[in-house]
Motif scaffolding. Sequence first.
Motif, short mmCIF file in Angstrom:
data_model
loop_
_atom_site.label_atom_id
_atom_site.label_comp_id
_atom_site.label_asym_id
_atom_site.label_seq_id
_atom_site.Cartn_x
_atom_site.Cartn_y
_atom_site.Cartn_z
N ASN A 80 1.60 -10.92 4.70
CA ASN A 80 1.81 -11.58 6.04
C ASN A 80 2.10 -12.92 5.82
O ASN A 80 1.11 -13.50 4.90
N VAL A 119 -2.23 -8.13 0.84
CA VAL A 119 -3.10 -7.05 1.15
C VAL A 119 -4.20 -6.89 0.06
O VAL A 119 -3.89 -7.12 -1.18
N THR A 160 -0.06 3.54 3.61
CA THR A 160 -0.27 2.78 5.04
C THR A 160 1.11 2.00 4.94
O THR A 160 1.46 1.44 6.06
N LYS A 161 1.69 1.54 3.82
CA LYS A 161 2.95 0.91 3.78
C LYS A 161 2.56 -0.52 4.34
O LYS A 161 3.26 -1.45 4.61
N LYS A 162 1.30 -1.13 4.23
CA LYS A 162 1.06 -2.42 4.59
C LYS A 162 1.47 -3.38 3.47
O LYS A 162 1.53 -3.23 2.16
N LYS A 163 1.95 -4.54 3.71
CA LYS A 163 2.48 -5.64 2.63
C LYS A 163 1.86 -7.08 3.36
O LYS A 163 1.29 -7.09 4.16
N CYS A 202 0.79 -1.08 0.10
CA CYS A 202 -0.01 0.06 0.09
C CYS A 202 0.95 1.15 -0.05
O CYS A 202 1.79 1.33 0.74
N SER A 253 -4.67 0.01 0.02
CA SER A 253 -5.48 -0.88 0.78
C SER A 253 -6.76 -0.42 0.87
O SER A 253 -7.23 0.61 1.02
#
Length: 64
Positions: free
Chosen positions: A13, A31, A8-11, A5, A52
């Motif tokens: 898991n 994500v 939010t820098k989500k990646k 993202c 995201s």
Amino acid sequence: MAKVCQITKKKANNGYSISHSHVRTKKIQNVNLQTKRIWSSIKKRWIKLKISTKAIKSLHRIRV
């Protein structure tokens, strides 16, 4: 482009997929990314972002 993202820098898991006999195999939980056009008031133009769904919800909350 990576599955990350841009806000939010989500990646992804790491997790396990557990079968009925409780055998564990590794899996990746990615994500939920969507490409979205967002108006930039600073640049005065539309920007295309890969963000995201949680970031999309927070953008709607901030605007309203």
